[in-house]
Every structure is written in C-alpha cells, then in structure tokens.
Enzyme design. Structure first.
Site, PDB file in Angstrom:
ATOM      1  N   LYS A  90      -5.066  16.463 -15.843  1.00  0.00           N
ATOM      2  CA  LYS A  90      -3.713  15.977 -15.583  1.00  0.00           C
ATOM      3  C   LYS A  90      -3.727  15.025 -14.383  1.00  0.00           C
ATOM      4  O   LYS A  90      -4.706  14.959 -13.636  1.00  0.00           O
ATOM      5  CB  LYS A  90      -2.767  17.153 -15.319  1.00  0.00           C
ATOM      6  CG  LYS A  90      -3.133  18.002 -14.117  1.00  0.00           C
ATOM      7  CD  LYS A  90      -2.174  19.176 -13.969  1.00  0.00           C
ATOM      8  CE  LYS A  90      -2.560  20.047 -12.772  1.00  0.00           C
ATOM      9  NZ  LYS A  90      -1.603  21.148 -12.559  1.00  0.00           N
TER      10      LYS A  90
ATOM     11  N   TYR B 224       3.258  -3.389  11.890  1.00  0.00           N
ATOM     12  CA  TYR B 224       4.668  -3.068  12.004  1.00  0.00           C
ATOM     13  C   TYR B 224       4.925  -2.103  13.168  1.00  0.00           C
ATOM     14  O   TYR B 224       4.146  -1.190  13.429  1.00  0.00           O
ATOM     15  CB  TYR B 224       5.173  -2.398  10.709  1.00  0.00           C
ATOM     16  CG  TYR B 224       5.269  -3.310   9.525  1.00  0.00           C
ATOM     17  CD1 TYR B 224       6.191  -4.355   9.493  1.00  0.00           C
ATOM     18  CD2 TYR B 224       4.453  -3.113   8.414  1.00  0.00           C
ATOM     19  CE1 TYR B 224       6.292  -5.180   8.387  1.00  0.00           C
ATOM     20  CE2 TYR B 224       4.550  -3.940   7.302  1.00  0.00           C
ATOM     21  CZ  TYR B 224       5.463  -4.971   7.291  1.00  0.00           C
ATOM     22  OH  TYR B 224       5.565  -5.798   6.191  1.00  0.00           O
TER      23      TYR B 224
END
Length: 382
Positions: free
Chosen positions: A47, A274
């Site tokens: 999965k 940033y």
C-alpha cells in the site's frame, strides 16, 4: 554492472530520484522466509506505493520471487496492480463500499469485511466475491468484535461471499513494555479462541493472518497462513530505537538522491531562504539542491536539523526547506560543484544516512517518511 549503472544514473538523472535495490529486496525476502513457519507465506504489504518504493515494480519483482499474496489499502491500488499484470491474491485492507462490488469481482480482488453490515451489503451482489473477515481484538479500528460470535457466524452464512481469510491486527506488537506484551498475548489468545468457537459451529476456518512486521519479529512461530509484512520487507524498522526479539540483518532497499543545482558564496551577516532563519556567522558557501518538501523531504528538517551527503561528507541543511529545493552549508569544501550527487538517504563513501535516522530527526516514523516520498520522483530499479 553496478558501477556502470551508477555512472548512467549520474549522467541521466537531473533532479531527484530514488534508487531501489532488487538484490536487497530479495535478501530481505529470503531472511524473512527463513524465520516463518513452513506453512506460512508472506503477504507483501504494498500500500501507499509500496511505502514510497514503487508498487508496480516492487510487486512484479516479488511475483518473480514467488510471492503470491499482496495487501493494499484501497480498491484503486488493487486495480492498478491487477491491470499491470500482478498475479496472486490482492487483499484490500481498507473499506470499499458495496457500490463497487462489480469492480471487486471483475479484477478478482479480495475485500476486507469490516463488520456484519458491510458483509450484508457485499452479499447483495449477484456474483461471488472474495473476502477476508477482519476481527477486532483491541485495535478498535475496523473489524467485528471478537466476542460478537453471532455476527461473525452471520458473515460466514453469506452465500455470495467466498471467505478466503480471517485476520486481526496487533496494535502494540512493536513494544517490549510488560503491559503491552500482555495486551498482545491477550489479542492472540482471543483470536484463537474465536477460531475454536467457529470450528465448534462447524465453520471451516479459512486462511488466517495476525502478524505484521513487528508481529513476526516479536511473536514468531504463530500458526498462521500469512504474515503481512510491510516495513521489514523494505529493510527497515518503524523506529530505529526499537528492540525486537528477532534481530535480522535486514537491508534497506531505497536510496534517495538529488543533485547540486548551484553553489554560491554569501558574506557574514547574510541570510539564506524564507524567513531569514539562517544568518551566516562567517563567509560561507551554500549549495542549492533540487529536492524539497513536495518530494517528501520533511520541512521540519530545516535549519540544521537535517543533513545530506556530498562527496562522502555529511553536511547540514540550512534555512527553510522549500517546496522543490533545499540549501546546504558546504563551507570548507571548495571542490563541490553544480551536478554533484547529493545523497539524502543511503551511503556515500564511508558515510550513511538511513531513513530511520531521517525519520527520527523529523519526529516521525520510517513508515510515514517513506510513504510520503513524492510520485514525481523517478524510481530506478537495479
């Protein structure tokens, strides 16, 4: 061949990619099989894109290793594997509504029955559906409570359900705490008592499975038909500090790499990224790397919490990790240049950064870190 492959990767990959070792995957399969009872097969948990490793390629290769059972989370994951030629049983662990029964039938997928009502809904389909019955023994997520015998019997009475399996999930099998061991042993006992009750009702018991990766490593030898193996198959534990009863020489199969896109010099007092969270305390050299949080690198590894390997040296990530890029302080290494390979997970020379180390630094588990690796990453199998 390996050296040639490495050279080809350096020439062809221009941004960010994962390298997946089939050799290590085969090693892990052999090792895990060696500790399972002879009657117990591996159900490979693929999965979430095989925990970020690439579900199609992993499943196809596991087919080559004679693995014939797979577990996915959703019907879409199951259909994808079947359409691309993966053979054997594919069990959907999550809930699928009965409105999609025709797809379950057409693609020959096995569906987990999460409760008696779900079974009744699926049973209304005109053709026989393959299912596994989920039993709740304490996880309290999906499944019929183990002590609700009549509900479980009613599921076995559904004429349009071909019940191929019955299973439960051990929720603290990774823990060595006394209370957790007692809880897990109680889960195991409750499950097997239920099976005896079903036998007493003349119900034929289908294939059973209880253990996931930690179930195998801490509770080996249980008489099961399948072991649902996920993170261990990929050569890792969920947490690098976990101690297990069985200590296996599992080998990580994934390396994560990128390239230096630019090298720049900044002066003392200048900032990077940033928020200006990194201010240079001296004249510094900064390498820009073409990978970021959109590729699965946790943003909380910013500002010195995470590191990478370049030319065999470990170097700190500085400034905030961006969506598609991150910056590394390479001061003191004047030979670093555009195009250099950057290793975020894996080995470079004598240094290594493991996925479980990165996960620990990011405050999460290996499973989450790997399964978040972006779909836009190229995955190279060798």
């Amino acid at each position: 061949m390996k050296n040639r492959y490495k050279k080809d990767v350096k020439q062809e990959m221009d941004r960010a990619w994962a390298e997946i070792s089939k050799e290590n995957l085969a090693h892990n399969v052999r090792l895990l099989r060696s500790v399972l009872p002879e009657t117990c097969d591996i159900m490979a948990v693929v999965k979430a894109n095989a925990y970020g490793h690439g579900d199609l390629e992993i499943s196809r290769y596991l087919n080559c290793l004679d693995i014939r059972a797979f577990a996915v989370a959703t019907i879409e994951e199951g259909i994808r594997l079947r359409q691309k030629g993966v053979t054997g049983e594919i069990l959907i662990l999550g809930y699928t509504p009965a409105s999609r029964a025709s797809e379950l039938f057409y693609f020959q997928l096995s569906q987990t029955v999460v409760d008696a009502e779900h079974a009744k809904d699926l049973n209304r389909f005109s053709n026989s559906l393959q299912v596994h019955v989920k039993v709740n023994t304490g996880m309290n997520r999906q499944g019929v409570d183990f002590n609700h015998l009549n509900e479980i019997i009613s599921i076995f009475a559904c004429k349009n359900l071909r019940i191929n399996g019955i299973f439960t999930h051990l929720c603290v099998s990774d823990s060595n705490e006394t209370d957790d061991i007692a809880f897990t042993n109680q889960q195991i006992q409750d499950f097997f008592v239920l099976l005896e009750c079903l036998k007493n009702e003349n119900i034929k018991i289908p294939k059973i499975h209880i253990q996931s990766s930690y179930g195998i490593l801490n509770y080996p030898g249980l008489p099961c038909d399948y072991a649902r193996i996920g993170i261990a198959l990929y050569g890792m534990l969920s947490d690098r500090s976990d101690l297990t009863k069985l200590s296996l020489d599992l080998k990580p199969i994934l390396s994560l790499k990128s390239k230096v896109s630019m090298v720049r010099t900044i002066k003392i007092g200048e900032s990077v990224g940033y928020g200006r969270e990194f201010i240079a305390s001296k004249n510094s050299i900064i390498a820009v790397v073409s990978i970021g949080f959109a590729d699965g690198i946790p943003r909380n590894l910013s500002t010195g919490k995470g590191s990478v390997l370049i030319r065999g040296h470990k170097m700190l990530i500085v400034g905030r990790i961006c969506m598609d890029q991150l910056m590394v302080d390479v001061t003191g290494f004047t030979d670093i240049a555009r195009g250099d390979i950057v290793t975020l997970i894996g080995k470079d020379g004598t240094e290594e950064i493991r996925a479980d180390q990165m996960a620990e630094s990011a405050g999460t588990i290996t499973n989450e870190l790997l399964s978040r690796l972006g779909s836009r990453l190229e995955r190279i199998f060798f």
